[in-house]
Each structure stands twice: as structure tokens, then as C-alpha cells.
Scaffold this active site. Structure first.
Site, PDB file in Angstrom:
ATOM      1  CG  ASP A 263      47.376  27.586  39.940  1.00 51.80           C
ATOM      2  OD1 ASP A 263      46.752  28.441  39.277  1.00 51.80           O
ATOM      3  OD2 ASP A 263      46.878  26.940  40.879  1.00 51.80           O
TER       4      ASP A 263
ATOM      5  CE1 TYR B 149      36.118  35.370  32.038  1.00 52.24           C
ATOM      6  CE2 TYR B 149      34.539  36.680  30.794  1.00 52.24           C
ATOM      7  CZ  TYR B 149      35.752  36.023  30.865  1.00 52.24           C
ATOM      8  OH  TYR B 149      36.606  36.020  29.787  1.00 52.24           O
TER       9      TYR B 149
END
Length: 250
Positions: free
Chosen positions: A67, A161
Site C-alpha cells: 500500500d 488532487y
């Protein structure tokens, strides 16, 4: 300038976010060019499927589960990579997420997850990879998969983002400076794609107004740019490469 991938044949490349989209396309092209690729992803089974598909190619693909938002997992996986495969020669920081949210009433946990993955994950992977490169004294390469949103904000809300990608622009420049002060032959490039047909929009049903009519690229187009950058001779450093579909208005 003579372009050639010969210097990377048999060398080790680590690609994050290797299970689909741009990451999977990069993995495929590297393996086709004879590179030994370590594909990192949470959905490791998809990388394993890709490894089986590429088993007859010049290079090879090995899948490891990680991850990229988890610092300790990244540290552990690079330790495993060095123990099993030796020096890392190429790192492609491709893993990234775009979660549906907003700045006005957004989910703070989604913001945190975005920065943990897109920024801190890339920083940690870079630190670990370069540590191995320096230890083994290799002429390595770090490629950061950025975005055109890391350079210019369109009149559409992508919440945090773009901020995460502006961070990649700054971090690439800082990394180049730090490597320069060490006089190391480790090159670094930021590749900034425009609109690409990948899962990043599908994950949370994120759509753009008029998206179906927009010019769009495919993951292989971006993988080709990675191969171009890696093919340049050692004395050439492509510092930033912006890649847009022909006719884009963003």
C-alpha cells in the site's frame, strides 16, 4: 542523440501502481525491452496475472504487494527488493489516486489519503530507491508520474488532487537539486500527462463535463514517453515532459 534501451537490459526497475492503467502499460513496455521489473500494487493478483501474460518476453515481471500510502510497507518492500534482486536502477513513481470530494465541504480523510499516496508515498519510495542506488553506486533514474494538473488548474474542481501534483512538480525540482549537490549520476524526470483513459476516473464515478467528447490518450501513449526518457544517453536529462492528446483544450 542516440536513443537506446540497451543499457537497461537485465537491470531492475520498480514501478508503483503497477496493477492497471498507465502503471501496467509501463510494466509491459519495460519487460518487452528486457528489464527486470518489480511491480508494486495493492491488487497484487492483477500484477501476477500480467506477469504470466509477459512470461515469454525478453525481461521479467515480479509482483509484490504494498500500500503506497503506508510508509512502513514501502520501507519493508524496498528492503525485500534489495535482498532478492540487488540494486534498483529505475524507479517509476506512478501510483496515484483521485477521490471525489471538494474543498468547500470535502472529506478530510479523502484529502489525507490523496496526499499520503500521491506525495508522501512517492517521497518515501524515492528515498528508499535512491538509498539503494547510492549504496550500489549505479547510474539510476527516477521518473515521477505527474499531471498537467501539476502545472495549471482548469476551471473544474479536482479538490486536492492538483495540489498533490503541484507538489510532485516541486519535489522533482528539489530532488534534482539535491542529487546535483551530491554529484551523483542519478537522473530525474517529471512526466505530466493530460487526459488518459484509465481507472482513476472510474474508481469513484468521477466525470468531467463533456468528457466523452474530449480528446483522450491511452496508457500505452504514456508508457512510450517513459521508454523515450529512459532511452536518452547518460549526459541528457529530460527534466519535464508534458504530454497532451492532440486537440486538447485543457
Amino acid at each position: 542523440m542516440v536513443l537506446s534501451m540497451d543499457k537497461w537490459v537485465g537491470k531492475v526497475a520498480v514501478v508503483t501502481g503497477a496493477s492497471s492503467g498507465i502503471g501496467a502499460a509501463i510494466v509491459e513496455e519495460l519487460v518487452e525491452h528486457g528489464v527486470k521489473v518489480i511491480g508494486l500494487a495493492r491488487r497484487v493478483e492483477l500484477v501476477e496475472e500480467l506477469a504470466n501474460k509477459l512470461s515469454n518476453q525478453k525481461g521479467e515481471l515480479h509482483a509484490l504487494k504494498v500500500d503506497i500510502s503506508n510508509t512502513q510497507e514501502i520501507v519493508n518492500v524496498f528492503k525485500t527488493i534489495e535482498e532478492k534482486f540487488g540494486a534498483v536502477h529505475i524507479l517509476v513513481n506512478n501510483a496515484g489516486i483521485l477521490l471525489k470530494s471538494s474543498l468547500l465541504d470535502g472529506d478530510v480523510e479523502k484529502w489525507r489519503k490523496t496526499f499520503d499516496t500521491n506525495v508522501l508515498g512517492a517521497c518515501t519510495a524515492t528515498k528508499e530507491a535512491i538509498s539503494i542506488m547510492r549504496k550500489h553506486d549505479v547510474d539510476g533514474y527516477v521518473i515521477n508520474m505527474n499531471s498537467t494538473l501539476g502545472h495549471k488548474i482548469p476551471p473544474i474542481s479536482f479538490n486536492v488532487y492538483p495540489a498533490s501534483k503541484f507538489a510532485i512538480t516541486a519535489l522533482t525540482e528539489t530532488l534534482k537539486f539535491e542529487l546535483g549537490t551530491l554529484n551523483k549520476k542519478i537522473r530525474v524526470t517529471s512526466i505530466s500527462p493530460g487526459l488518459v483513459e484509465t481507472e482513476i476516473f472510474k474508481t469513484e464515478n468521477f466525470t468531467l463535463p463533456g468528457m466523452s467528447e474530449m480528446p483522450i490518450m491511452v496508457p500505452r501513449d504514456i508508457a512510450d514517453t517513459v521508454i523515450f526518457v529512459l532511452s536518452t544517453p547518460q549526459h541528457v536529462q529530460v527534466e519535464e515532459l508534458i504530454v497532451n492528446p492532440t486537440g486538447t483544450m485543457m
